[in-house]
Design an enzyme around this catalytic site. Sequence first.
Site, PDB file in Angstrom:
ATOM      1  N   TYR A 113       2.082  14.167  -0.071  1.00  0.00           N
ATOM      2  CA  TYR A 113       2.378  14.784   1.231  1.00  0.00           C
ATOM      3  C   TYR A 113       2.879  16.218   1.030  1.00  0.00           C
ATOM      4  O   TYR A 113       3.912  16.604   1.575  1.00  0.00           O
ATOM      5  CB  TYR A 113       3.411  13.965   2.015  1.00  0.00           C
ATOM      6  CG  TYR A 113       3.006  12.526   2.247  1.00  0.00           C
ATOM      7  CD1 TYR A 113       2.035  12.195   3.188  1.00  0.00           C
ATOM      8  CD2 TYR A 113       3.592  11.494   1.528  1.00  0.00           C
ATOM      9  CE1 TYR A 113       1.663  10.877   3.404  1.00  0.00           C
ATOM     10  CE2 TYR A 113       3.230  10.167   1.740  1.00  0.00           C
ATOM     11  CZ  TYR A 113       2.268   9.864   2.680  1.00  0.00           C
ATOM     12  OH  TYR A 113       1.906   8.561   2.896  1.00  0.00           O
ATOM     13  N   GLU A 172       0.835  -1.211   0.000  1.00  0.00           N
ATOM     14  CA  GLU A 172       0.000   0.000   0.000  1.00  0.00           C
ATOM     15  C   GLU A 172       0.869   1.261   0.000  1.00  0.00           C
ATOM     16  O   GLU A 172       0.867   2.036   0.949  1.00  0.00           O
ATOM     17  CB  GLU A 172      -0.972  -0.010   1.189  1.00  0.00           C
ATOM     18  CG  GLU A 172      -0.303  -0.315   2.518  1.00  0.00           C
ATOM     19  CD  GLU A 172      -1.273  -0.422   3.687  1.00  0.00           C
ATOM     20  OE1 GLU A 172      -2.454  -0.741   3.466  1.00  0.00           O
ATOM     21  OE2 GLU A 172      -0.823  -0.185   4.829  1.00  0.00           O
ATOM     22  N   CYS A 211       5.988  34.636   8.461  1.00  0.00           N
ATOM     23  CA  CYS A 211       6.813  35.336   9.452  1.00  0.00           C
ATOM     24  C   CYS A 211       7.401  34.345  10.440  1.00  0.00           C
ATOM     25  O   CYS A 211       7.145  34.423  11.646  1.00  0.00           O
ATOM     26  CB  CYS A 211       5.962  36.359  10.185  1.00  0.00           C
ATOM     27  SG  CYS A 211       5.132  37.483   9.070  1.00  0.00           S
TER      28      CYS A 211
HETATM   29  C1  LIG Z   1      -0.540   2.241   7.392  1.00  0.00           C
HETATM   30  C2  LIG Z   1       0.117   2.973   6.284  1.00  0.00           C
HETATM   31  N1  LIG Z   1       0.156   2.409   5.069  1.00  0.00           N
HETATM   32  C3  LIG Z   1       0.730   3.034   4.016  1.00  0.00           C
HETATM   33  C4  LIG Z   1       1.305   4.290   4.173  1.00  0.00           C
HETATM   34  C5  LIG Z   1       1.915   4.934   2.975  1.00  0.00           C
HETATM   35  O1  LIG Z   1       3.258   5.168   3.164  1.00  0.00           O
HETATM   36  P1  LIG Z   1       4.125   5.822   1.984  1.00  0.00           P
HETATM   37  O2  LIG Z   1       3.371   7.003   1.522  1.00  0.00           O
HETATM   38  O3  LIG Z   1       5.412   6.167   2.635  1.00  0.00           O
HETATM   39  O4  LIG Z   1       4.267   4.792   0.922  1.00  0.00           O
HETATM   40  C6  LIG Z   1       1.316   4.900   5.432  1.00  0.00           C
HETATM   41  C7  LIG Z   1       1.941   6.200   5.632  1.00  0.00           C
HETATM   42  O5  LIG Z   1       2.052   6.727   6.701  1.00  0.00           O
HETATM   43  C8  LIG Z   1       0.697   4.221   6.521  1.00  0.00           C
HETATM   44  O6  LIG Z   1       0.662   4.765   7.740  1.00  0.00           O
END
Ligand SMILES: Cc1ncc(COP(=O)(O)O)c(C=O)c1O
Length: 392
Positions: free
Chosen positions: A371, A264, A342
């Site tokens: 992000y 994921e 600022c």
């Molecule tokens: C449970 C979980 N899965 C997947 C991700 C995705 O991580 P990344 O964007 O570093 O691949 C995160 C990111 O915090 C996460 O907390």
Amino acid sequence: MLTARAAERARALDELPAYVYDLTALDAHARAVRAALPPRVELYYAAKANPAPELLAALAPHVTGFEVSSGGELTHVRGVAPGRPLAFGGPGKTEAELGLALAAGVERFHVESEHELRLLAAEAAARGTAADVLLRVNLPLGAAELGGAALAMGGRPSPFGLDPDHVGDCLPLLTGDGPLRLRGIHAHLASGLDAAAQLAVAARIADWTRDAEARYGLDLPEVCVGGGMAVDYGRPAERFDWAAYGDGLRALAARHPGRTFRIEPGRALTAYCGWYVTDVLDIKHSHGEPFAVLRGGTHHLRTPAAKAHSHPFTVLPRETWSRPWPRPGVRDTPVTLVGQLCTPKDVLATRAPVPELRAGDRVAFALAGAYAWNISHHDFLMHPPPSFHYLN
Ligand SMILES: Cc1ncc(COP(=O)(O)O)c(C=O)c1O
């Protein structure tokens, strides 16, 4: 770094700052990632990286489903990609969120604690529905596995997941006639790992799952090994080695016949398709050091502040200068790029080498597809928001 399409739009924009996304590039990247993975590996996109509907729609043909980590994400992603499988993760799920997820028929629940498991069981029983569960486990990792991690979520004390020794205590809630069905194990232990480190972590999770099956007499047909594939902000042309990772997962899956593997990732899917484009308002010297003050700042692009790095960028020179005084600028000098906030923390890049940078030039920050806008503190100082451009 900057695709031709994105560069053309960045130069043509009437109003700045802006986010520019190249959806054709995202489509090609996601297609290549999917092609590198063996068929037995399911690819979920972690929507927290960037939940913009346009990006979710571009990813949808290439992913099995989406990982969501709040009721808000769940409702949003269901709306944008109806019918696609969802995995609901994240700590501190409320009863209301669990109820929402059950009503929405969420395909997998990544359960973070025994209390959360009890809440889910109670909600599911009250509704007369079943729920498919992956227990999130915080496995210990060796130094070799954690070595390059930018951010460790597991392998050490953390609010995420269950300690491995605690899993046995949860099993009575998951076996028998209750509404919960234990489908397997989930772990997301670190982010910013290269392919070799990711494979070591995945092997650790898969082997632990097999041991747990034997120890507890369980059938655990699914294992989700999380996201966290590295994006190298210091070397923006580098890419996570999906081919090596796919080959490694193929070998790992062969050692675990019959088990479904799932990943994921978020950042490594969408970071590359977005740019934050703005212009230089002023260039000044402070105690001998040059600073470029840009329109916008970390309230739009918090990534460099969050990760404490210099964000990579491309200068798009503009020759027009209509003021009757000399154009502020620097040449062949490292310059610090800051925003309009600022606070001394509003730094986008520190002492970055540039051949030339002048007031009025444009700057496109790369790796801003994940992000970036969605983790930024937009309202601080009430500057106008950026505009958003999705290029097909
Ligand atoms: C449970 C979980 N899965 C997947 C991700 C995705 O991580 P990344 O964007 O570093 O691949 C995160 C990111 O915090 C996460 O907390």
